[in-house]
Design an enzyme around this catalytic site. Structure first.
Site, PDB file in Angstrom:
ATOM      1  N   CYS A 119       5.381 -20.291 107.331  1.00 49.50           N
ATOM      2  CA  CYS A 119       4.396 -19.404 107.951  1.00 49.50           C
ATOM      3  C   CYS A 119       4.820 -17.994 107.553  1.00 49.50           C
ATOM      4  O   CYS A 119       5.974 -17.605 107.751  1.00 49.50           O
ATOM      5  CB  CYS A 119       4.437 -19.579 109.470  1.00 49.50           C
ATOM      6  SG  CYS A 119       3.418 -18.426 110.392  1.00 49.50           S
ATOM      7  N   SER A 120       3.914 -17.240 106.961  1.00 46.79           N
ATOM      8  CA  SER A 120       4.251 -15.893 106.495  1.00 46.79           C
ATOM      9  C   SER A 120       4.737 -15.018 107.637  1.00 46.79           C
ATOM     10  O   SER A 120       4.332 -15.180 108.796  1.00 46.79           O
ATOM     11  CB  SER A 120       3.025 -15.226 105.853  1.00 46.79           C
ATOM     12  OG  SER A 120       2.688 -15.861 104.657  1.00 46.79           O
TER      13      SER A 120
END
Length: 188
Positions: free
Chosen positions: A31-32
């Site tokens: 997840c960025s």
């Protein structure tokens, strides 16, 4: 960003949920980091009423942010290649206190874009492309005035604008993303 609690999208027992760093979500994906999600939303100039394609749903965190920014009147299509992550993202988005009603999640090869739903005002990738990636098929899916934003797996972030006279492009240095999976990801 305040309305998208990253903890809601994290795997059970995940550490560093509120740190500004990529968060492992399984299947060799991440997840960025929140600052990257915010930077991409800014570069895309997301605003109400836009029709947007996200390629690489992951856990759904970025999709939840984008869906809020284009509401009211906007529509987000988000495509995830890995079926298990698509199921996770669907659960995450559906169980939000205020689920985004303007978001359609599709399991499939997002590297191809989504020509049957085109044109889009914005297209962005949340996974990095390889050196053999060509963007033409995605630029073709942009509406006039549209923006395509995509990162390399390790290298540059590219911003492409579709104008009446062709395309303009600029690059920003120093990004690292997981690899885009699919037929047109640019990896051999």
């Amino acid at each position: 960003m305040r309305n998208a609690d990253r903890a809601h999208f994290a795997p059970p027992g995940a550490r560093g949920v509120y740190e500004d760093e990529p968060l492992p979500i399984g299947h060799a994906q991440t997840c960025s980091q929140p600052s990257m999600v915010a930077a991409m939303a800014t570069l895309l100039e997301l605003r109400p009423g836009l029709r947007v394609l996200e390629i690489g749903t992951g856990c759904g965190y970025s999709a939840s942010v984008a869906a809020q920014l284009i509401n009211p009147g906007g529509r987000l299509f988000t495509v995830e290649f890995i079926p298990e992550l698509s199921d996770t993202a669907r659960r995450n988005l559906e169980t939000l206190p205020e689920p985004p009603g303007n978001c359609t999640l599709i399991t499939g090869d997002g590297s191809l874009g989504l020509p049957e739903q085109a044109p889009f005002d914005r297209i962005y990738l949340t996974a990095g492309v390889g050196r053999n990636f060509t963007r033409h098929h995605l630029v073709d899916q942009l509406a006039p005035g549209g923006i395509l934003l995509y990162p390399e797996a390790y290298g540059d972030m590219h911003l492409v604008r579709k104008t009446p006279h062709g395309v303009t492009a600029r690059s920003m240095h120093g990004v690292g993303f997981v690899q885009l999976r699919g037929e047109k990801g640019g990896f051999d």
